[in-house]
Design an enzyme around this catalytic site. Structure first.
Site, mmCIF file in Angstrom:
data_model
loop_
_atom_site.group_PDB
_atom_site.id
_atom_site.type_symbol
_atom_site.label_atom_id
_atom_site.label_comp_id
_atom_site.label_asym_id
_atom_site.label_seq_id
_atom_site.Cartn_x
_atom_site.Cartn_y
_atom_site.Cartn_z
ATOM 1 N N GLY A 51 0.851 -1.184 0.000
ATOM 2 C CA GLY A 51 0.000 0.000 0.000
ATOM 3 C C GLY A 51 0.885 1.233 0.000
ATOM 4 O O GLY A 51 2.045 1.171 0.400
ATOM 5 N N THR A 52 0.341 2.354 -0.438
ATOM 6 C CA THR A 52 1.210 3.513 -0.613
ATOM 7 C C THR A 52 0.822 4.706 0.252
ATOM 8 O O THR A 52 1.209 4.746 1.409
ATOM 9 C CB THR A 52 1.308 3.898 -2.099
ATOM 10 O OG1 THR A 52 0.000 3.888 -2.672
ATOM 11 C CG2 THR A 52 2.137 2.889 -2.848
ATOM 12 N N THR A 53 0.049 5.662 -0.228
ATOM 13 C CA THR A 53 0.009 6.981 0.420
ATOM 14 C C THR A 53 -1.287 7.245 1.187
ATOM 15 O O THR A 53 -2.385 7.087 0.655
ATOM 16 C CB THR A 53 0.218 8.084 -0.641
ATOM 17 O OG1 THR A 53 1.393 7.778 -1.389
ATOM 18 C CG2 THR A 53 0.373 9.438 0.018
ATOM 19 N N LYS A 84 -7.489 1.245 1.953
ATOM 20 C CA LYS A 84 -6.359 1.390 2.872
ATOM 21 C C LYS A 84 -6.717 2.151 4.151
ATOM 22 O O LYS A 84 -5.878 2.293 5.033
ATOM 23 C CB LYS A 84 -5.206 2.121 2.183
ATOM 24 C CG LYS A 84 -4.737 1.467 0.900
ATOM 25 C CD LYS A 84 -3.658 2.300 0.250
ATOM 26 C CE LYS A 84 -3.356 1.789 -1.144
ATOM 27 N NZ LYS A 84 -2.380 2.658 -1.821
#
Length: 280
Positions: A51-53, A84
Site C-alpha cells: 500500500g502507498t500513500t 487502505k
C-alpha cells in the site's frame, strides 16, 4: 491444541480471568495465529503488494484521513481499488502503508483488540491508549519487518477529553509520535506533505479538509508512480473518512467525485496546481 475444560464446552483457557488484551490472550494460547509470529524461512524473500500513500488533516471539530487506492509489486500495479483506510472503532480510523496483506491482518486484529477491551472493561479505551496499543502490536512485528515485510500505519481519532481530533504516526520499531495539523505516510508522503504545507490552514471545515486531502493525494500521484490519483476513467476515488464527536463516517463516492471534478476544473491547462485568480 488448547486443552478442553472438564465436561466439554469451551477450552479451560477461555474460562480464566486475565488481561483485557485479546492480542495477549491469542499470543499466549495460539501464538501461530498472530501475524508477527509467522516468520519467513532463512534466506527466503517474498514480493507482496504494498500500500502507498495516506494523508491526515485536522479540521475544526475532528480529523480526516484519506488514502489512495493503488497497491504495487515493484513496477507492477497489483490492485487499482484497494481500501487502505479502516474504522478501528466508533471514534478512530487507521490507514495502512507497507506490506498490504500483513497490514490488513494487523488492522483486523487491532479492531478485535479494541472491541474485546470494551467488552471486558465496559468502557472505551482512551485515544492515547488505542495509539499505544497499536504501537505495541507494530513492535511485535519487528521480526517480520527485518525480513522486508514492514507495516507502517497512521492512526487518528477524536479525543473526547480534549474535544479535538488527534493524529499518531509510527515507525517500524513501534515508536509512536503525535503529529499536529496534518501528516502523511507511504511512498508518496514526501509530495503529499509538501502539498499539505501549502494548502492547510487552522480552523478549516470538514469540506475544506476533504478538498485539501484529495489535492495532496493528487500531487503525490503526480510525482510518485506507486500512488494512484483519482481515476476518472474508472471512477475510482480516494477513500475519505472523517471522525468527529459524533463518530467516524466515510464519504461515499458520489461525495468525493464533485471534489475531484472541481480540482480538475481548477487545474485545467495548468496541472502543476496553481489555481486561477493569482499572479503568474
Amino acid at each position: 491444541m488448547t486443552p478442553v475444560a472438564d465436561g466439554g464446552g469451551l477450552p479451560a483457557a477461555y474460562l480464566r480471568t486475565g488481561s483485557s488484551s485479546f492480542t495477549d490472550f491469542v499470543a499466549e494460547h495460539e501464538p501461530s495465529l498472530i501475524p508477527s509470529r509467522r516468520g519467513l524461512p532463512p534466506g527466503a524473500s517474498i514480493d507482496a503488494p504494498h500500500g502507498t500513500t495516506i494523508v491526515t488533516v485536522i479540521f475544526e471539530g475532528g480529523v480526516l484521513m484519506a488514502g489512495d487506492r493503488r497497491a504495487t509489486m515493484g513496477n507492477i500495479i497489483a490492485n487499482r481499488d484497494m481500501e487502505k483506510v479502516f474504522a478501528t472503532d466508533e471514534f478512530s480510523v487507521v490507514g495502512i502503508a507497507g506490506t498490504a496483506g500483513l497490514a490488513i491482518e494487523l488492522v483486523r486484529l487491532f479492531q478485535v483488540e479494541l472491541e474485546h477491551y470494551e467488552k471486558i472493561e465496559g468502557a472505551l479505551m482512551s485515544l492515547e491508549g488505542k495509539a499505544n496499543r497499536l504501537a505495541s502490536m507494530i513492535r511485535g512485528n519487528l521480526g517480520m519487518a527485518m525480513q522486508g515485510l514492514s507495516v507502517v500505519p497512521i492512526f487518528a481519532g477524536y479525543d473526547h477529553q480534549a474535544g479535538l481530533g488527534r493524529i499518531f504516526s509510527y515507525d517500524v520499531t513501534g515508536g509512536c509520535y503525535e503529529e499536529h495539523d496534518h501528516h502523511s505516510v507511504g511512498s508518496g508522503s514526501l509530495f503529499a506533505r509538501g502539498a499539505l504545507k501549502k494548502l492547510y490552514r487552522p480552523g478549516m471545515s470538514g469540506d475544506e479538509a476533504v478538498r485539501v486531502a484529495v489535492e495532496a493525494l493528487w500531487d503525490a500521484a503526480d510525482d510518485d508512480s506507486a500512488t494512484g490519483g483519482p481515476d476518472v476513467g474508472r471512477r475510482i476515488w480516494p477513500t475519505v473518512a472523517l471522525v468527529t464527536a459524533d463518530g467516524a463516517r466515510f464519504i461515499p463516492d458520489d461525495g468525493v467525485a464533485p471534489v475531484v471534478d472541481a480540482i480538475i476544473a481548477d487545474r485545467q491547462g495548468n496541472p502543476g496546481g496553481r489555481r486561477g485568480g493569482g499572479a503568474a
